[in-house]
Design an enzyme around this catalytic site. Structure first.
Site, mmCIF file in Angstrom:
data_model
loop_
_atom_site.group_PDB
_atom_site.id
_atom_site.type_symbol
_atom_site.label_atom_id
_atom_site.label_comp_id
_atom_site.label_asym_id
_atom_site.label_seq_id
_atom_site.Cartn_x
_atom_site.Cartn_y
_atom_site.Cartn_z
ATOM 1 N N HIS A 21 38.648 18.921 -18.915
ATOM 2 C CA HIS A 21 37.794 18.949 -17.723
ATOM 3 C C HIS A 21 36.805 20.103 -17.798
ATOM 4 C CE1 HIS A 21 41.166 21.626 -16.328
ATOM 5 N NE2 HIS A 21 40.149 22.339 -15.900
ATOM 6 N N ARG A 47 32.602 25.660 -9.424
ATOM 7 C CA ARG A 47 32.925 26.210 -8.102
ATOM 8 C C ARG A 47 31.936 25.628 -7.100
ATOM 9 N NH1 ARG A 47 34.153 30.537 -11.499
ATOM 10 N NH2 ARG A 47 36.286 31.254 -11.209
ATOM 11 N N GLU A 63 36.492 19.278 -12.520
ATOM 12 C CA GLU A 63 37.330 19.962 -11.547
ATOM 13 C C GLU A 63 36.410 20.697 -10.577
ATOM 14 O OE1 GLU A 63 39.939 24.039 -11.390
ATOM 15 O OE2 GLU A 63 40.091 22.835 -13.207
ATOM 16 N N ASN A 105 36.980 27.652 -2.963
ATOM 17 C CA ASN A 105 37.645 28.862 -2.483
ATOM 18 C C ASN A 105 37.423 28.956 -0.977
ATOM 19 O OD1 ASN A 105 38.634 30.095 -5.015
ATOM 20 N ND2 ASN A 105 36.475 29.987 -5.533
ATOM 21 N N HIS A 157 23.925 22.167 -18.170
ATOM 22 C CA HIS A 157 24.088 20.949 -17.383
ATOM 23 C C HIS A 157 25.313 20.184 -17.855
ATOM 24 C CE1 HIS A 157 21.659 19.715 -20.908
ATOM 25 N NE2 HIS A 157 22.424 18.633 -20.870
ATOM 26 N N GLU A 173 22.474 15.774 -16.357
ATOM 27 C CA GLU A 173 21.541 14.997 -17.169
ATOM 28 C C GLU A 173 22.063 13.574 -17.263
ATOM 29 O OE1 GLU A 173 19.436 15.201 -21.564
ATOM 30 O OE2 GLU A 173 21.402 16.128 -21.296
#
Length: 134
Positions: free
Chosen positions: A11, A15, A62, A66, A81, A129
């Site tokens: 993965h 964030r 993922e 937070n 990207h 992209e």
């Protein structure tokens, strides 16, 4: 020493500032599936995994949220990207725009090549992209 073929990208982690907005983008706009979502109260964060296929055989994204974050993240100048292969990126970009997606580079051939590409942007400003595949 490991042999070739024993490795696979599992993965890529991003964030995100607003998890629900990001989940809407990756699932509704890009058509990925929410594969799993887990809260970690002790660490005050949530992990959501999205993708086009099962994690056992596909690479996924993922999304890390937070809970105490007060400001959007600044995307570093080292990040480029994420690339997604798609058929007919011209029609796809029209559909993405109609669904509320932000196309930041219209479809067309690469500047120094013949591959057709386009770029879209997620709610946090990460570039994606789109590469024309047949």
């Amino acid at each position: 020493m490991s042999k070739k073929g024993e490795f696979r990208v599992l993965h890529t982690m991003l964030r995100v500032f607003d998890l629900e907005r990001s989940l809407d983008f990756y699932t509704r706009i890009l058509g990925m599936k929410l594969l799993r979502k887990d809260d970690y109260p002790g660490g005050e964060f949530t992990l959501a995994f999205v993708g086009y296929g099962d994690e056992a055989s596909q690479s996924v994204i993922e999304l890390t949220y937070n809970w105490d974050r007060k400001e959007p993240y600044v995307i570093g100048d080292g990040f480029g990207h994420i690339a997604i292969g798609a058929r007919d990126i011209y029609t796809l970009c029209d559909e993405l725009k109609a669904a509320g997606g932000k196309v930041v580079r219209e479809p067309g051939p690469m500047k120094h090549g013949s591959t057709h590409i386009a770029f879209i942007e997620d709610p946090d400003g990460y570039k994606i992209e789109l590469i024309q595949v047949d």
